[in-house]
Write a protein that holds these residues in place. Structure first.
Motif, PDB file in Angstrom:
ATOM      1  N   UNK A  97      37.088  50.117  43.426  1.00  0.00           N
ATOM      2  CA  UNK A  97      36.307  49.112  42.717  1.00  0.00           C
ATOM      3  C   UNK A  97      35.671  48.131  43.698  1.00  0.00           C
ATOM      4  N   UNK A  98      36.418  47.759  44.729  1.00  0.00           N
ATOM      5  CA  UNK A  98      35.883  46.857  45.748  1.00  0.00           C
ATOM      6  C   UNK A  98      34.618  47.444  46.365  1.00  0.00           C
ATOM      7  N   UNK A  99      34.670  48.728  46.695  1.00  0.00           N
ATOM      8  CA  UNK A  99      33.500  49.371  47.289  1.00  0.00           C
ATOM      9  C   UNK A  99      32.309  49.338  46.331  1.00  0.00           C
ATOM     10  N   UNK A 100      32.559  49.595  45.054  1.00  0.00           N
ATOM     11  CA  UNK A 100      31.473  49.585  44.068  1.00  0.00           C
ATOM     12  C   UNK A 100      30.891  48.177  43.900  1.00  0.00           C
ATOM     13  N   UNK A 101      31.752  47.176  43.918  1.00  0.00           N
ATOM     14  CA  UNK A 101      31.258  45.802  43.794  1.00  0.00           C
ATOM     15  C   UNK A 101      30.391  45.427  44.981  1.00  0.00           C
ATOM     16  N   UNK A 102      30.796  45.855  46.171  1.00  0.00           N
ATOM     17  CA  UNK A 102      29.994  45.557  47.353  1.00  0.00           C
ATOM     18  C   UNK A 102      28.638  46.262  47.305  1.00  0.00           C
ATOM     19  N   UNK A 109      31.566  36.810  45.662  1.00  0.00           N
ATOM     20  CA  UNK A 109      32.702  36.539  46.546  1.00  0.00           C
ATOM     21  C   UNK A 109      33.956  37.208  45.998  1.00  0.00           C
ATOM     22  N   UNK A 110      34.681  37.898  46.870  1.00  0.00           N
ATOM     23  CA  UNK A 110      35.886  38.610  46.458  1.00  0.00           C
ATOM     24  C   UNK A 110      37.125  38.005  47.091  1.00  0.00           C
ATOM     25  N   UNK A 111      38.161  37.912  46.287  1.00  0.00           N
ATOM     26  CA  UNK A 111      39.486  37.519  46.748  1.00  0.00           C
ATOM     27  C   UNK A 111      40.427  38.685  46.520  1.00  0.00           C
ATOM     28  N   UNK A 112      41.278  38.964  47.489  1.00  0.00           N
ATOM     29  CA  UNK A 112      42.246  40.051  47.350  1.00  0.00           C
ATOM     30  C   UNK A 112      43.421  39.578  46.510  1.00  0.00           C
TER      31      UNK A 112
END
Length: 701
Positions: A97-102, A109-112
């Motif tokens: 999902x992180x890759x798709x959001x990027x 802005x993303x927080x882990x």
């Protein structure tokens, strides 16, 4: 340090903001790790963002569950909506999902999420490669590791109050494998809060105390923590209000903890892993729920009515009665008296679990925004209203020039009374009026001017709010990828390997019980992998690096992001990364997945449903490294210890995960917890005995 507070509902949001939180975190109906919270629909989220931003409070949206392939588009759409209504950041877990959001929303802005289990500098470096700005660290992170993480340049958010998952960083599969309701998808059944038998005693041996780090705030600040976080989206508005207020204060510890216990207290608190002996003080086996604030010991009983000297309850109070640490009764207030629903004794503890007076005060709370209002009204000029707050100034003018009054001009008192009316706006006006006293303006027009001025100022505050957007950087995860195929057999005892077993597999994975001391078999023609633990804390790093570098280790199985920065040897992503869908990296598919497409299929194994960083014995004993818990149905769950510099325990499922008819050619057999005979039966497809297929037929919920 920034205070990040929970907002599980509209009331919780107001409470956190009114108490003075710097940021709130909240969820939408889907893809948040608290599916049972009230959460916010599209309209609710838009209103929540506007409400918070009006007070200068940041909003972090929780999109931190595992996401199935057929849900990915919907999850991206949810993120896009959240981005468009102005959330400040999204909290995420799923690597895919992180890759798709990027790719789709690079400026978000993303927080882990803490679900990613980042707890050392190597893991933080991997997050930086993913373009993530902030890490919500695992609660198990040691102080010395926090200092090292800070050196990577990532922002650090750290939990200081609230529920503590007994499993490492919430990476728990117990609920999922027992019921298909996954904690990693926000639907935990909280099996850790059930009673178990351990060494002949019945207790809540998986139920952690609540976390309270009020005493450690200065240390956390010195270590470089940027934001402290309060857990509790499933808790009451008064909990959020009280917790924020306490952590913003500088009150003595005893008073602070009394205030916190007034709203929720599981086990009289612990400091998680911040102190040397904390790992022996995490579990509260007597009871699994809120034990509240100690009021006093019962000194008189009349029928069902209880009395504690010099204590007068509020009519809305609620109580528990405790004896020797265990709950024996509940109690409510009727006609001014405390009435129990069980058998109580003189000397039992009365604990208040619901503070009625506090609940009323929180419901009545509000937070006003001070505004300076200057009104100019002169004959022959249009009226002007200048409103200033937060460094924002708004100028509003009337519709027409003012004429002279025939009888009575509008006075300073008239204007002041009108502009003191703020309607639904959270303004506290400080008013200055300049007028010649001869101007005429109808009351209706004056009221309309006030409404217009306040509406324009609110809009100006919101439009002036600045969201720190991501620079869109995404280097991606870079490591030496394992490109092997076929069958991987994982064992804890390499002496079990014989020619028949070796003939059935392509790779051997060693899963040591002691990473400082384990045998690497010689003279076999199979590449050997080292299964890396999900944890690397403090001095573990030295031992794990040495283990990887040993001759004969071809590559490693990674179960946490830190491994990707620890070695140049080939890396296969293991079940600890919990990959449940299509992935560009070669991986072992999670045993909580509900299909077997892609990667290596976890065909057999007593799945580790939990990894524990505390000692289940409560003290260091000369243990064998094996133990067990038994649930109320008599099912036995093996406890297996592994060591680096620190001791850890894995709770294994009561029956093996087994997919005998899987069609995937790439298979992973985890035979750590079985003997040689069982290994052969599994590899020969002759295994008989109880087993589970996990979520393959039930579907992952």
């Amino acid at each position: 340090m920034q205070i990040v507070a929970p907002a599980g509902s509209a009331d919780g949001l107001r409470a956190s903001v009114f108490a003075g939180a710097d940021a709130v975190y909240l969820g939408m109906p889907l893809f948040g790790a608290r599916a049972k919270a009230e959460n916010f629909d599209d309209v609710g989220l838009k209103n929540a963002v506007e409400f918070a931003h009006l007070y200068g409070v940041k909003v972090f949206i929780t999109l931190n569950t595992l996401i199935k392939d057929d849900e990915m588009n919907k999850a991206i759409q949810a993120a896009e909506y959240a981005y468009n209504v102005g959330v400040d950041a999204a909290i995420v877990q799923d690597l895919r999902f992180i890759k798709q959001l990027k790719r789709h929303i690079p400026e978000l802005t993303l927080h882990a999420s803490t679900q990613m289990g980042v707890h050392n500098a190597e893991g933080a470096q991997a997050l930086r490669d993913l373009g993530i700005m902030r890490a919500v660290l695992a609660r198990e992170t040691l102080p010395k590791d926090i200092a090292e993480i800070k050196k990577t340049g990532i922002e650090i958010e750290y939990f200081v109050q609230g529920a503590l998952c007994i499993c490492f960083s919430g990476n728990c599969y117990f609920s999922s494998l027992a019921s298909s309701y996954s904690g990693n998808r926000g639907k935990c059944m909280q099996l850790c809060r059930k009673p178990y038998m351990f060494h002949g005693n019945r207790g809540y041996y998986l139920s952690a105390k609540d976390l309270c780090l009020y005493d450690e705030l200065n240390e956390l600040k010195d270590l470089g923590v940027d934001a402290i976080k309060i857990e509790g989206r499933m808790r009451s508005a008064e909990y959020a209000y009280n917790a924020v207020g306490v952590y913003k204060s500088d009150m003595p510890t005893d008073k602070a903890k009394d205030m916190l216990k007034a709203v929720f207290n599981r086990g009289d608190y612990c400091s998680a892993y911040m102190t040397k002996d904390a790992a022996f003080n995490v579990v509260y086996p007597q009871t699994q729920s809120n034990i509240g604030k100690f009021i006093g010991k019962i000194d008189k009983i009349s029928g069902k009515q209880l009395f504690v000297k010099n204590f007068v309850p509020d009519n809305a109070d609620g109580f528990k009665v405790m004896r020797n640490g265990k709950e024996v009764a509940g109690a409510t207030v009727r006609n001014g008296g405390i009435v129990s629903d069980g058998q109580c004794k003189i000397g039992d503890e009365l604990r208040r679990t619901l503070d009625g007076a506090l609940a009323k005060s929180v419901k009545a709370a509000r937070r006003d925004i001070d505004i300076n209002v200057k009104i100019n009204m002169f004959v022959g000029h249009v009226p002007e209203v200048t409103v200033t707050s937060y460094g924002v100034t708004t100028k509003t003018v009337g519709e027409a020039k003012l004429s002279s009054a025939i009888t009575r001009g509008i006075t300073v008192d008239d204007i002041t009374r009108t502009f003191l009316k703020v309607s639904d706006y959270p303004f506290s006006p400080h008013i200055e009026v300049e007028t010649d006293g001869n101007a005429f303006m109808p009351v209706s027009a004056l009221n309309e001017l006030r409404r217009k001025a306040y509406a324009e100022h609110k809009a100006k505050i919101l439009s002036s709010y600045r969201i720190a957007r991501s620079d869109g950087r995404f280097d991606g995860l870079s490591f030496n990828r394992f490109d092997g195929k076929g069958v991987i057999l994982q064992v804890g005892d390499t002496s079990l390997l014989d020619k028949h077993i070796l003939s059935k597999v392509d790779y051997i994975s060693i899963n040591p019980s002691d990473y400082a001391r384990f045998d690497i078999p010689r003279g076999i023609d199979k590449p050997i992998l080292l299964n890396m633990p999900i944890t690397m804390r403090g001095e573990d790093r030295r031992i794990l690096e040495q283990a990887i570098d040993r001759d004969g280790i071809f590559g490693v199985i990674s179960n946490n992001l830190y491994t990707l920065k620890l070695t140049d040897k080939p890396i296969l992503l293991g079940t600890g990364h919990n990959i449940i869908g299509d992935c560009e990296f070669n991986h072992i598919r999670s045993f909580e997945a509900d299909d077997t497409n892609g990667g290596f299929t976890y065909v057999f194994g007593y799945a580790p449903v939990m990894t524990l960083c505390h000692c289940p014995h409560g003290k260091c004993v000369n243990c064998s490294g094996k133990d067990e818990l038994t649930d109320e149905s008599g099912r036995k769950f093996e406890l297996r210890r592994y060591k680096a510099a620190n001791c850890y325990w894995q709770l294994l499922n009561c029956v093996p995960h087994y997919l005998p008819d899987v069609k995937n050619a790439h298979k992973f057999y985890d035979c750590t917890a079985v003997d040689g005979k069982t290994i052969k039966s599994v590899l020969d497809s002759e295994y008989i005995g109880p087993f589970t297929r996990g979520n393959i037929k039930k579907g992952l919920k």
